[in-house]
Design a protein around this motif. Structure first.
Motif, PDB file in Angstrom:
ATOM      1  N   GLU A 169      -7.633 -24.396  30.176  1.00  7.60           N
ATOM      2  CA  GLU A 169      -6.987 -23.604  31.409  1.00  7.60           C
ATOM      3  C   GLU A 169      -5.949 -22.841  30.693  1.00  7.60           C
ATOM      4  O   GLU A 169      -5.238 -23.290  29.824  1.00  7.60           O
ATOM      5  N   TYR A 170      -5.653 -21.665  31.197  1.00  7.60           N
ATOM      6  CA  TYR A 170      -4.402 -20.940  30.591  1.00  7.60           C
ATOM      7  C   TYR A 170      -3.970 -20.031  31.788  1.00  7.60           C
ATOM      8  O   TYR A 170      -4.693 -19.577  32.744  1.00  7.60           O
ATOM      9  N   ALA A 171      -2.680 -19.359  31.456  1.00 11.21           N
ATOM     10  CA  ALA A 171      -2.015 -18.411  32.472  1.00 11.21           C
ATOM     11  C   ALA A 171      -2.878 -17.225  32.383  1.00 11.21           C
ATOM     12  O   ALA A 171      -3.087 -16.499  31.205  1.00 11.21           O
ATOM     13  N   HIS A 172      -3.272 -16.444  33.461  1.00 10.60           N
ATOM     14  CA  HIS A 172      -3.825 -15.119  33.428  1.00 10.60           C
ATOM     15  C   HIS A 172      -2.541 -14.086  33.650  1.00 10.60           C
ATOM     16  O   HIS A 172      -1.939 -13.766  34.585  1.00 10.60           O
ATOM     17  N   TYR A 173      -2.172 -13.722  32.281  1.00  5.37           N
ATOM     18  CA  TYR A 173      -1.085 -12.866  31.997  1.00  5.37           C
ATOM     19  C   TYR A 173      -1.678 -11.679  32.639  1.00  5.37           C
ATOM     20  O   TYR A 173      -2.798 -11.148  32.630  1.00  5.37           O
ATOM     21  N   GLN A 174      -0.757 -10.858  33.223  1.00 13.67           N
ATOM     22  CA  GLN A 174      -1.046  -9.495  33.785  1.00 13.67           C
ATOM     23  C   GLN A 174      -1.592  -8.647  32.683  1.00 13.67           C
ATOM     24  O   GLN A 174      -2.501  -7.679  32.824  1.00 13.67           O
TER      25      GLN A 174
END
Length: 218
Positions: free
Chosen positions: A119-124
């Motif tokens: 899982e990873y952060a959905h950066y803008q």
């Protein structure tokens, strides 16, 4: 490619969301979240369709397949159990092991596992992660799928411009390419919550770093 697409059709994302995040989120057929620039909603039209998955496996000439996968958290173990059952329906025999997150990149870089869950952060701004996760430059590093596509790399390069319209078009094209090729099978995006005392001011949720504490005061 057809096998990867078959996997995408075979996985019940609603069940994955239920066991992985207790239903707090939304299923996602992309490798991007709706908050990310260049997001296009499910451009390849994926759905939970076991018969479609079986047809793709047959078209690929694959009747059975053994794959080994890696997970790193309790939630991922629960999700992988769902995926394991889903894939068994289309002739894919999946076994998985839990590994430490600190060695996941090394293990995948060495092809010690066929699949992994992460899982990873959905950066803008997708430029913060698309290249290293899905570009040829990331092979041996964070490109765990060992995915290499001239079209995808061209779109990544085209997005590196200050022309806003051209950049948006390149990112949308990249989203379409990734969704069609399915090197990553998106499952869901989680909802982010923040609880604070009513007297605390300056509380906010930042999409990229979760919280900004320097704005908080009482």
């Amino acid at each position: 490619k057809r096998v990867r697409q078959a996997v995408s059709y075979a996985v019940n994302r609603e069940d994955c969301l239920s066991v992985g995040a207790e239903g707090y989120g939304a299923v996602c057929f992309n490798s991007l979240s709706p908050s990310t620039e260049g997001y296009v909603e499910n451009p390849s039209g994926y759905s939970y369709d076991v018969e479609k998955a079986k047809a793709l496996m047959a078209a690929a000439g694959v009747t059975s397949l053994d794959v080994k996968a890696a997970v790193v958290t309790d939630a991922q173990e629960r999700i992988m159990q769902v995926v394991q059952m889903n894939l068994k329906e289309i002739g894919i025999n999946l076994t998985f092991s839990r590994v430490d997150n600190t060695v996941l990149t090394e293990l995948m870089g060495n092809n010690e596992y066929d699949m992994c869950m992460n899982e990873y952060a959905h950066y803008q701004d997708p430029e913060l992660f698309y290249g290293r996760y899905l570009g040829a430059v990331g092979i041996g590093g964070n490109n765990w799928a060992h995915y290499q596509s001239a079209e995808a790399d061209a779109a990544i390069a085209a997005a590196a411009t200050t022309d806003a319209a051209a950049r948006q078009a390149a990112l949308e094209e990249l989203n379409r390419i990734i969704c069609d090729d399915q090197p990553w099978v998106g499952l869901y995006t989680e909802e982010l919550y923040c609880l604070a005392h009513a007297g605390v001011k300056g509380v906010n949720i930042n999409l990229e770093t979760t919280y900004w504490y320097h704005t908080i005061c009482y």
